[in-house]
Design a protein around this motif. Structure first.
Motif, PDB file in Angstrom:
ATOM      1  N   LEU A   3       0.830  -1.206   0.000  1.00 19.53           N
ATOM      2  CA  LEU A   3       0.000   0.000   0.000  1.00 19.53           C
ATOM      3  C   LEU A   3       0.863   1.254   0.000  1.00 19.53           C
ATOM      4  CD1 LEU A   3      -2.848  -0.942   2.516  1.00 19.53           C
ATOM      5  CD2 LEU A   3      -3.210  -0.093   0.192  1.00 19.53           C
ATOM      6  N   TYR A   4       1.784   1.338   0.938  1.00 20.40           N
ATOM      7  CA  TYR A   4       2.559   2.572   1.102  1.00 20.40           C
ATOM      8  C   TYR A   4       3.655   2.714   0.058  1.00 20.40           C
ATOM      9  CZ  TYR A   4       0.219   4.294   5.242  1.00 20.40           C
ATOM     10  OH  TYR A   4      -0.731   4.805   6.091  1.00 20.40           O
TER      11      TYR A   4
ATOM     12  N   LEU B  58      -0.719   3.884  -2.368  1.00 18.85           N
ATOM     13  CA  LEU B  58      -1.253   5.108  -1.775  1.00 18.85           C
ATOM     14  C   LEU B  58      -0.528   6.348  -2.282  1.00 18.85           C
ATOM     15  CD1 LEU B  58      -1.569   3.965   1.971  1.00 18.85           C
ATOM     16  CD2 LEU B  58      -3.436   4.268   0.330  1.00 18.85           C
TER      17      LEU B  58
ATOM     18  N   PHE C 229      -5.920   6.059   4.070  1.00 15.92           N
ATOM     19  CA  PHE C 229      -5.791   4.668   4.526  1.00 15.92           C
ATOM     20  C   PHE C 229      -6.227   4.576   5.981  1.00 15.92           C
ATOM     21  CE2 PHE C 229      -3.259   1.405   6.750  1.00 15.92           C
ATOM     22  CZ  PHE C 229      -3.932   0.310   6.235  1.00 15.92           C
TER      23      PHE C 229
ATOM     24  N   PHE D 122      -8.895   3.518   1.416  1.00 16.45           N
ATOM     25  CA  PHE D 122      -8.588   2.114   1.692  1.00 16.45           C
ATOM     26  C   PHE D 122      -8.814   1.849   3.172  1.00 16.45           C
ATOM     27  CE2 PHE D 122      -6.197   3.236  -2.042  1.00 16.45           C
ATOM     28  CZ  PHE D 122      -6.262   2.111  -2.858  1.00 16.45           C
ATOM     29  N   CYS D 123      -9.424   0.713   3.464  1.00 10.11           N
ATOM     30  CA  CYS D 123      -9.644   0.340   4.852  1.00 10.11           C
ATOM     31  C   CYS D 123      -9.232  -1.113   5.039  1.00 10.11           C
ATOM     32  CB  CYS D 123     -11.118   0.526   5.228  1.00 10.11           C
ATOM     33  SG  CYS D 123     -11.481   0.098   6.940  1.00 10.11           S
TER      34      CYS D 123
END
Lengths: 249, 303
Positions: free
Chosen positions: A58-59, A63, A78, A158-159
């Motif tokens: 993600l990072y 994202l 996030f 995003f979760c």
């Protein structure tokens, strides 16, 4: 989306070595060392292990966030709903420049900004305080609706939740509403590490899809597969990515 | 504002007007009240800022939290038990703990929906919310006060609870957050603090008795300074919800002064009664006659 068979593409975790705050950029292989600053050499909480690949992808690849502008209105959001085992989250945030490396050494101490559950008022770049399960997804739905009401179509939300956490009824309230409202900016990652006591007959993804979501399953340790799954954005429907992980590898 | 406007009608009208003028406001409902906002046109005019999440109260609060993260000022509304008691952890964690604010407007009060039974009665809402730091709790006694509360809350960013009721006082004190002197008794006369819609029955109950009477609609934060200034050594606190809810605030305000305190409110008991609010008032001693029977002996005016 299909389950990816290939394992993580970044190699085996490296043994502990002393860290230097002056040695960025950090790579995925540095994460165990960063986590060791919090937990001690060789100790890894299972709940942190199950999310480390997802958080890194993600990072590192998904994202659009910037540690120099953590409140940029055009950033992706996030929300870590599964606030347990946050050392992997903190390690990724440190590796990406949101928190100083040295702060990791203060983990869970009285005056530390880093506790066993994250606090948005203490940590730059953390969107929500979490710990009590079943809160993140309803808030994520609100954030998505807030972006829509502001006319901001670009940012994605995003979760990350756990499969055990999915037991909480609030998630089902949120899944139903997000599906009916067609919140295409919302993506939920469900970490499936078989911590749900009664399981999910028919599969987790089907619970979302019947409510109007799109999505499927992916290997939660396969970076390329995670990246491909998380890049998908259905403009008319929210997306679920069920990430199968092995918590105690 | 019309003289006959109910608090709830006032809430609908003012919220709709505020939605028209402030892009920052959002209204999040869980079915209760959506018909009124559809009727007044707010839903049609602001489809992205008026949202019905369905009968999902925890989600209502979570969604409001998300809106607040994005800079909006959410207004939430439902019956008190469904707004405060059911999603209490969401109020605690999704709003206050996140450093976010919202405006909660409840209807039903302690037993305005008396005939609906215990499920729709909520004498414990204020006591419960008072366990959370930083909440402003408004108990208006008149629709004009509701309007003032709402308009003020709309410009803020804190957590505000506005408790609507069916019963209204004849007099209104819009915009007053402190104790308002209503009647001055003789020197050393006991002070009666009447909260929100309890003022009218208190005035009726104490006619002809040498008492000082003060009106209070904002119960948190409590006006300790005003209490110290107006109180002598005897205080009667009359609240329209759980008995004793604000007693500890009065005790703190008068910490260094020997005093006696009589707390009157809804007794702590599991009730299984329907009927009308007036019947509950009578049974619980919260009508004028019941108040008189408790206040006069306490202040020695029955002799």
């Amino acid at each position: 989306m299909v389950v990816q068979k290939e394992r993580r593409d970044s190699g085996k975790l490296l043994p502990f070595r002393p860290m230097s705050p002056a040695s960025p950029p950090w790579s995925f292989n540095d994460l165990p060392n960063l986590m060791a600053l919090m937990l001690g050499d060789g100790k890894h909480a299972p709940s942190a292990d199950s999310t480390i690949d997802i958080l890194w992808v993600l990072y590192d690849r998904i994202l659009r966030v910037n540690p120099d502008a953590p409140d940029d209105p055009l950033r992706d959001r996030f929300l870590l709903s599964k606030g347990h085992g946050p050392v992997s989250f903190y390690a990724v945030l440190a590796a990406k420049g949101f928190i100083p490396i040295d702060e990791l050494r203060n983990f869970a101490q009285y005056e530390s900004i880093l506790g066993h559950h994250p606090d948005r008022l203490l940590i730059p770049g953390v969107e929500i305080s979490s710990g009590s399960l079943g809160h993140g997804l309803p808030i994520a739905v609100g954030v998505t609706l807030g972006l829509r009401a502001r006319g901001l179509d670009g940012p994605r939300v995003f979760c990350l939740i756990g499969d055990g956490e999915l037991d909480e009824g609030t998630n089902n309230e949120a899944i139903a509403l997000a599906g009916r409202l067609g919140l295409g900016a919302l993506t939920v990652i469900v970490v499936r590490n078989d911590s749900c006591y009664y399981g999910w007959p028919g599969g987790i993804a089907s619970r979302f899809i019947v409510e109007g979501w799109s999505g499927g399953e992916v290997d939660g340790h396969d970076h390329a597969g995670l990246e491909a799954a998380l890049l998908v954005r259905d403009p008319l429907r929210p997306t679920v990515v069920v990430a199968q992980t092995e918590a105690n590898r | 504002m019309t003289a006959s406007e109910s608090m709830r009608a006032c809430f609908t009208r003012v919220t709709s007007e505020l939605l028209d003028t402030s892009e920052r406001l959002v209204l999040v409902l869980a079915d209760i009240g959506i018909g009124s906002f559809r009727e007044i046109g707010a839903l049609e005019r602001h489809p992205r800022r008026v949202l019905n999440v369905g009968i999902r109260e925890q989600l209502m609060v979570g969604v409001a939290s998300g809106f607040a993260i994005e800079g909006f000022r959410p207004i939430l509304h439902s019956y008190a038990p469904f707004l405060v008691e059911r999603p209490f952890e969401q109020l605690k964690l999704d709003l206050g703990h996140q450093g976010l604010g919202a405006i909660l407007v409840s209807t039903g009060a302690s037993y305005d929906a008396a005939s609906e039974g215990r499920t729709h009665q909520c004498p414990g809402d204020v006591a419960l919310l008072a366990t959370l730091p930083g909440w402003k709790i408004e108990v208006p006694g008149h629709a004009e006060e509701v309007e003032a509360c709402l308009r003020k809350a709309a410009t803020g960013s804190d957590c505000v609870y506005i408790r609507l009721a069916e019963r209204q006082n004849e007099q209104s004190f819009p915009g007053q957050s402190r104790l308002v002197p209503i009647r001055h008794g003789g020197e050393g006369a006991p002070l009666v603090v009447a909260v929100g819609p309890m003022m009218q029955p208190v005035l009726d109950a104490t006619a002809g008795v040498d008492l000082s009477i003060a009106y209070l609609s904002e119960v948190r934060p409590f006006d300790a300074e005003g209490c110290r200034a107006m109180a002598g050594s005897q205080v009667v606190l009359v609240e329209p919800y759980l008995e004793g809810t604000t007693a500890s605030e009065v005790a703190k305000a008068l910490l260094n002064r020997p005093h006696r305190l009589l707390s009157i409110g809804v007794p702590l008991a599991e009730r299984h009664r329907y009927g009308t609010p007036a019947e509950h008032d009578r049974a619980l001693g919260l009508d004028a006659q019941g108040l008189r029977e408790r206040i006069l002996p306490f202040v020695g005016a029955d002799r």
